[in-house]
Scaffold this active site. Structure first.
Site, PDB file in Angstrom:
ATOM      1  N   GLY A  36      34.720  44.585  46.829  1.00 22.67           N
ATOM      2  CA  GLY A  36      34.685  43.117  46.805  1.00 22.67           C
ATOM      3  C   GLY A  36      35.865  42.572  47.597  1.00 22.67           C
ATOM      4  O   GLY A  36      36.370  43.217  48.527  1.00 22.67           O
ATOM      5  N   LYS A  72      46.570  37.269  32.195  1.00 23.76           N
ATOM      6  CA  LYS A  72      46.935  36.126  33.054  1.00 23.76           C
ATOM      7  C   LYS A  72      45.693  35.399  33.585  1.00 23.76           C
ATOM      8  O   LYS A  72      45.757  34.224  33.921  1.00 23.76           O
ATOM      9  CB  LYS A  72      47.881  36.554  34.174  1.00 23.76           C
ATOM     10  CG  LYS A  72      47.301  37.469  35.241  1.00 23.76           C
ATOM     11  CD  LYS A  72      46.627  36.743  36.360  1.00 23.76           C
ATOM     12  CE  LYS A  72      45.711  37.672  37.136  1.00 23.76           C
ATOM     13  NZ  LYS A  72      44.929  36.990  38.172  1.00 23.76           N
ATOM     14  N   LYS A 111      33.308  37.471  41.567  1.00 27.57           N
ATOM     15  CA  LYS A 111      33.173  37.325  40.110  1.00 27.57           C
ATOM     16  C   LYS A 111      34.410  36.685  39.493  1.00 27.57           C
ATOM     17  O   LYS A 111      35.536  37.039  39.834  1.00 27.57           O
ATOM     18  CB  LYS A 111      32.937  38.692  39.454  1.00 27.57           C
ATOM     19  CG  LYS A 111      31.695  39.408  39.947  1.00 27.57           C
ATOM     20  CD  LYS A 111      30.444  38.768  39.397  1.00 27.57           C
ATOM     21  CE  LYS A 111      29.209  39.428  39.980  1.00 27.57           C
ATOM     22  NZ  LYS A 111      27.987  38.655  39.817  1.00 27.57           N
TER      23      LYS A 111
HETATM   24  N1  LIG Z   1      40.245  39.015  44.599  1.00 24.51           N
HETATM   25  C1  LIG Z   1      41.549  39.057  44.312  1.00 24.51           C
HETATM   26  O1  LIG Z   1      42.350  38.279  44.876  1.00 24.51           O
HETATM   27  C2  LIG Z   1      42.059  40.041  43.317  1.00 24.51           C
HETATM   28  C3  LIG Z   1      41.217  40.676  42.420  1.00 24.51           C
HETATM   29  N2  LIG Z   1      41.716  41.571  41.522  1.00 24.51           N
HETATM   30  C4  LIG Z   1      40.847  42.270  40.569  1.00 24.51           C
HETATM   31  O2  LIG Z   1      40.105  43.260  41.273  1.00 24.51           O
HETATM   32  C5  LIG Z   1      38.875  43.539  40.582  1.00 24.51           C
HETATM   33  C6  LIG Z   1      37.745  43.534  41.594  1.00 24.51           C
HETATM   34  O3  LIG Z   1      37.611  42.238  42.120  1.00 24.51           O
HETATM   35  P1  LIG Z   1      37.185  41.887  43.606  1.00 24.51           P
HETATM   36  O4  LIG Z   1      37.380  43.038  44.531  1.00 24.51           O
HETATM   37  O5  LIG Z   1      37.903  40.619  43.945  1.00 24.51           O
HETATM   38  O6  LIG Z   1      35.609  41.661  43.462  1.00 24.51           O
HETATM   39  P2  LIG Z   1      34.756  40.358  43.851  1.00 24.51           P
HETATM   40  O7  LIG Z   1      34.750  39.424  42.695  1.00 24.51           O
HETATM   41  O8  LIG Z   1      35.208  39.827  45.166  1.00 24.51           O
HETATM   42  O9  LIG Z   1      33.324  40.926  44.144  1.00 24.51           O
HETATM   43  C7  LIG Z   1      32.396  41.298  43.229  1.00 24.51           C
HETATM   44  C8  LIG Z   1      32.028  42.739  43.528  1.00 24.51           C
HETATM   45  O10 LIG Z   1      31.188  43.211  42.493  1.00 24.51           O
HETATM   46  C9  LIG Z   1      30.131  43.954  43.090  1.00 24.51           C
HETATM   47  N3  LIG Z   1      29.001  44.014  42.164  1.00 24.51           N
HETATM   48  C10 LIG Z   1      28.069  43.065  41.894  1.00 24.51           C
HETATM   49  N4  LIG Z   1      27.194  43.538  40.980  1.00 24.51           N
HETATM   50  C11 LIG Z   1      27.604  44.792  40.664  1.00 24.51           C
HETATM   51  C12 LIG Z   1      27.125  45.794  39.778  1.00 24.51           C
HETATM   52  N5  LIG Z   1      26.056  45.584  39.016  1.00 24.51           N
HETATM   53  N6  LIG Z   1      27.797  46.968  39.705  1.00 24.51           N
HETATM   54  C13 LIG Z   1      28.908  47.180  40.455  1.00 24.51           C
HETATM   55  N7  LIG Z   1      29.404  46.275  41.319  1.00 24.51           N
HETATM   56  C14 LIG Z   1      28.753  45.103  41.409  1.00 24.51           C
HETATM   57  C15 LIG Z   1      29.847  43.223  44.370  1.00 24.51           C
HETATM   58  O11 LIG Z   1      29.140  44.047  45.254  1.00 24.51           O
HETATM   59  C16 LIG Z   1      31.268  42.937  44.838  1.00 24.51           C
HETATM   60  O12 LIG Z   1      31.791  44.032  45.535  1.00 24.51           O
HETATM   61  C17 LIG Z   1      38.777  42.468  39.492  1.00 24.51           C
HETATM   62  O13 LIG Z   1      39.152  43.014  38.255  1.00 24.51           O
HETATM   63  C18 LIG Z   1      39.788  41.409  39.904  1.00 24.51           C
HETATM   64  O14 LIG Z   1      40.343  40.706  38.794  1.00 24.51           O
HETATM   65  C19 LIG Z   1      43.043  41.888  41.488  1.00 24.51           C
HETATM   66  C20 LIG Z   1      43.917  41.309  42.367  1.00 24.51           C
HETATM   67  C21 LIG Z   1      43.499  40.341  43.349  1.00 24.51           C
HETATM   68  O1  LIG Z   2      44.498  38.490  40.407  1.00 23.44           O
HETATM   69  C1  LIG Z   2      44.557  37.718  41.340  1.00 23.44           C
HETATM   70  C2  LIG Z   2      45.794  37.478  42.107  1.00 23.44           C
HETATM   71  O2  LIG Z   2      46.831  38.346  41.727  1.00 23.44           O
HETATM   72  C3  LIG Z   2      43.354  36.952  41.749  1.00 23.44           C
HETATM   73  O3  LIG Z   2      43.086  36.011  40.770  1.00 23.44           O
HETATM   74  P1  LIG Z   2      41.671  35.275  40.738  1.00 23.44           P
HETATM   75  O4  LIG Z   2      40.666  36.258  40.242  1.00 23.44           O
HETATM   76  O5  LIG Z   2      41.853  34.085  39.844  1.00 23.44           O
HETATM   77  O6  LIG Z   2      41.405  34.850  42.168  1.00 23.44           O
END
Ligand SMILES: NC(=O)C1=CN([C@@H]2O[C@H](COP(=O)(O)OP(=O)(O)OC[C@H]3O[C@@H](n4cnc5c(N)ncnc54)[C@H](O)[C@@H]3O)[C@@H](O)[C@H]2O)C=CC1
Ligand SMILES: O=C(CO)COP(=O)(O)O
Length: 342
Positions: free
Chosen positions: A11, A205, A296
């Protein structure tokens, strides 16, 4: 022995991290060059996302405009992505981890080491009422897991703007090994011996970030936002210590603690959607679909998970901010109650 890294998730954050890891493995002899990245396959403009990533070297849906190194190979098959790996990086939204672990059980080397970059918890019928994601990985796959979390909005990290992050370890060697694949001059890693503290900071958070967005939607100003951040930090620490006495105070001063709280309350997705909830009156579910393009929201579901635990244990009065945020998200409480009920 050379290590082989696999990324589980692609993602917004998963893709930003792919850029870093893909670059770093090429710098050291003890990592294999190819890094497979599991992609939950979907069609984008009639083409498989994996094919687009492998030809354009860009995740056009979740991290548009950022080139990924060519040694990142997108793969739609979870088992094939991980079967020959020795280092697994878990970076899927928390609601999908249980299914990922179930599919991987018995299919990976017991010598693998893991790290979770996931901010959330898993609800469980145990004494605590929840399970840490790192514990879920360790228990279901029989491998050790570290935790990485910090003030890391994915797009800013991918654009190589300076920030810090925290890796929590149980075994220092694991912490140092993962530090090598993540640390760069613009993504500065600090490693600490506190997996649980780092992980709970990241999960909790996201609830407080919803509070930050509600304050913005209500146009209450910076002092109010600062108050929500302070009370939020206090409740995060109190919760972590109540459930895990070993969590260290210092961890809350690392990037994963106060810094992540500040950045997410200023610029994250949880903040953005909560602000829109106030200004449009639409539900969080609807806004997630309308505003996030498939990404998400983690804060609302974590608020629900935590409220379930707090209410079962008769602790709601001790955590008024987290409880009120839950009620605004799920019980139609007017948003202004964020300052009236705490
Ligand atoms: N986006 C950010 O800035 C940050 C996110 N995180 C954490 O990283 C983790 C991953 O978040 P992101 O990479 O941002 O994801 P995202 O929210 O951008 O994307 C959603 C992802 O879930 C996948 N998905 C959808 N349905 C699914 C299913 N049934 N099974 C498996 N995957 C499925 C999609 O293909 C996509 O890759 C989360 O826990 C988030 O809190 C941590 C730091 C920064
Ligand atoms: O964890 C994050 C930054 O450290 C991203 O937060 P959000 O999921 O609210 O974008």
């Amino acid at each position: 022995m050379t290590e082989k890294v696999a990324l589980i998730g692609s993602g917004n954050w998963g893709s930003a991290v792919a850029k870093i890891v893909g670059g770093n493995v090429q710098k050291f002899d003890h990592f294999q060059n190819e890094v497979k990245m599991w992609v939950f396959e979907e069609q984008v403009d009639g083409q498989n996302l994996t094919e687009i990533i492998n030809t354009k070297h860009e995740n056009v849906k979740y991290l548009p405009g950022i080139k990924l190194p060519e040694n990142i190979v997108a793969c739609p098959d979870l088992i094939k992505t991980c079967e020959d790996a020795t280092m697994l990086v878990f970076v899927v939204p928390h609601q999908f981890v249980a299914s990922v672990c179930k599919q991987l059980k018995g299919k990976i080397s017991p010598k693998c080491k893991a790290i979770s970059l996931i901010k959330g918890v898993d609800v469980e019928e145990n004494d605590n009422g929840f399970r840490l994601i790192t514990d879920m990985i360790q228990d279901s796959l029989g491998i050790r897991a570290c935790m990485l979390s910090g003030a890391n909005i994915a797009t800013e990290v991918a654009e190589e703007r300076f920030c810090e992050t925290t890796i929590g370890y149980r075994n220092r060697e694991d912490g140092e090994l993962f530090e090598a694949i993540f640390h760069t001059p613009t993504f500065r890693v600090n490693i600490v011996e506190d997996v649980v503290g780092v992980e709970l900071c990241g999960a909790l958070k996201n609830i407080i970030a919803i509070g930050g967005g509600l304050v913005d939607g209500l146009k209450l100003g910076d002092n109010t936002k600062a108050a929500i951040i302070r009370i939020g930090l206090y409740e995060m620490r109190k919760f972590a210590k109540m459930f895990y006495a070993d969590v260290k105070d210092e961890t809350f001063f690392e990037s994963c603690g106060v810094a992540d709280l500040v950045t997410t309350c200023a610029g994250g997705r949880n903040r953005k959607v909560a602000e829109a909830h106030v200004t449009t009156g639409k539900s969080f579910d609807q806004l997630e679909k309308e505003m996030l393009g498939g990404q998400k929201l983690q804060g609302t579901s974590t608020a629900k998970d935590m409220y379930g635990i707090l209410s079962k244990k008769g602790l709601c009065k001790e955590f008024p901010l987290m409880t009120t945020i839950y009620r605004i998200c799920y019980e139609d409480l007017p948003p202004i109650r964020i300052v009236e009920d705490i």
